[in-house]
Scaffold this active site. Structure first.
Site, PDB file in Angstrom:
ATOM      1  N   ARG A 100       0.805  -1.231   0.000  1.00  0.00           N
ATOM      2  CA  ARG A 100       0.000   0.000   0.000  1.00  0.00           C
ATOM      3  C   ARG A 100       0.835   1.276   0.000  1.00  0.00           C
ATOM      4  O   ARG A 100       0.452   2.270  -0.609  1.00  0.00           O
ATOM      5  CB  ARG A 100      -0.963  -0.006   1.188  1.00  0.00           C
ATOM      6  CG  ARG A 100      -2.024  -1.104   1.033  1.00  0.00           C
ATOM      7  CD  ARG A 100      -3.114  -1.027   2.069  1.00  0.00           C
ATOM      8  NE  ARG A 100      -4.120  -2.043   1.828  1.00  0.00           N
ATOM      9  CZ  ARG A 100      -5.211  -2.198   2.569  1.00  0.00           C
ATOM     10  NH1 ARG A 100      -5.417  -1.399   3.606  1.00  0.00           N
ATOM     11  NH2 ARG A 100      -6.082  -3.132   2.291  1.00  0.00           N
ATOM     12  N   ASP A 118     -15.671   6.992  10.503  1.00  0.00           N
ATOM     13  CA  ASP A 118     -14.454   6.250  10.192  1.00  0.00           C
ATOM     14  C   ASP A 118     -13.289   7.216  10.343  1.00  0.00           C
ATOM     15  O   ASP A 118     -13.484   8.434  10.370  1.00  0.00           O
ATOM     16  CB  ASP A 118     -14.513   5.693   8.761  1.00  0.00           C
ATOM     17  CG  ASP A 118     -13.598   4.476   8.591  1.00  0.00           C
ATOM     18  OD1 ASP A 118     -14.084   3.345   8.727  1.00  0.00           O
ATOM     19  OD2 ASP A 118     -12.393   4.667   8.347  1.00  0.00           O
TER      20      ASP A 118
END
Length: 271
Positions: free
Chosen positions: A39, A141
């Site tokens: 990532r 979130d």
């Protein structure tokens, strides 16, 4: 050099482990090393860096908050889908909403809402079984990227398999033209769902009180101390006799004594 395959040293990986733990309370195990390289490798390529130390200095300098948020987004994004662990939505419909008393607005919080599938699943159940009284869904979130996707309410067609056919017809639209092959959440439903960024490891303000809190499939990333901190931060926002629901591989055993276990994964705050 292919930056997504740049080698990361043990010392560099340890620096990122400490940083993401400090920022988001997430414990990255050594097994997540491949994920981190996969990532963050793209960000090294973006900056033409040769080492993870260079990227670490950039994000930890305090001078690039947008890149720091980008790193958080990349390392905290979790897979989710509509009506995941359907027994919880059955419990919401068959037990919680059936016993509901009192006039006020029924409020439910999707504490780790990711790209919004859980929050919209809740909203479909409430629209169907709570239609004669006010209700709202709040999704939070730590990742701004997934929150933007949640707010858009646009999903790939192949992600809809969990949605009951009746709900699909009533609360979802098929994308046309530029949205071909996409599923869109109906606007009226979307307006009943609010999303905001919340870091659960820090004191939480301004969200109000809830009848039900879902915090599913995120605590597996926290160590015991962080789990306790997160539950302590969230509990003041759960009404007396409110329900707290965790993921099927999670438990609050030994984490909080302020909730009463009703059955595995389902807890209630005493009056």
């Amino acid at each position: 050099m292919n930056h997504s395959e740049s080698p990361i040293t043990d010392q560099e990986f340890a620096l990122f482990q400490k940083l993401i733990y400090k920022l988001a309370g997430i414990s990255l195990s050594d097994a997540k090393r491949v994920l981190l390289v996969g990532r963050l490798g793209r960000r090294l390529a973006h900056y033409k860096f040769d080492t993870y130390s260079q990227y670490y200095r950039l994000v930890s300098s305090g001078q690039h908050p947008d890149e720091l948020q980008q790193m958080i987004d990349l390392l905290t994004t979790n897979e989710t889908y509509f009506f995941r662990e359907p027994q919880h939505f059955d419990f919401l419909r068959d037990v919680i909403l059936k016993e509901r008393r009192g006039a006020g607005t029924f409020r439910i919080w999707s504490g780790a809402s990711s790209s919004g599938e859980e929050a919209y699943s809740m909203a479909m159940v409430l629209a169907e079984h709570c239609s004669d009284s006010p209700w709202e869904v709040f999704g939070s979130d730590i990742s701004l990227t997934v929150l933007a996707r949640a707010q858009a309410g646009v999903y790939a067609q192949e992600r809809i398999s969990g949605i009951p056919p009746g709900y699909l017809r009533k609360y979802c639209l098929k994308g046309v033209r530029s949205q071909e092959g996409k599923l869109l959440i109906d606007n009226q439903l979307k307006q009943r769902v609010r999303f905001a960024q919340v870091n659960l490891t820090l004191p939480i303000t301004g969200v109000g009180d809830f009848d039900v809190i879902f915090l599913r499939n995120v605590m597996i990333y926290f160590d015991a101390e962080t789990k306790r901190k997160v539950i302590e931060n969230m509990l003041p926002h759960l009404k007396p006799e409110g329900y707290f629901i965790v993921g099927h591989s999670e438990s609050l055993h030994g984490i909080s004594n302020r909730l009463q276990a009703l059955k595995p994964t389902i807890y209630r705050r005493p009056r």
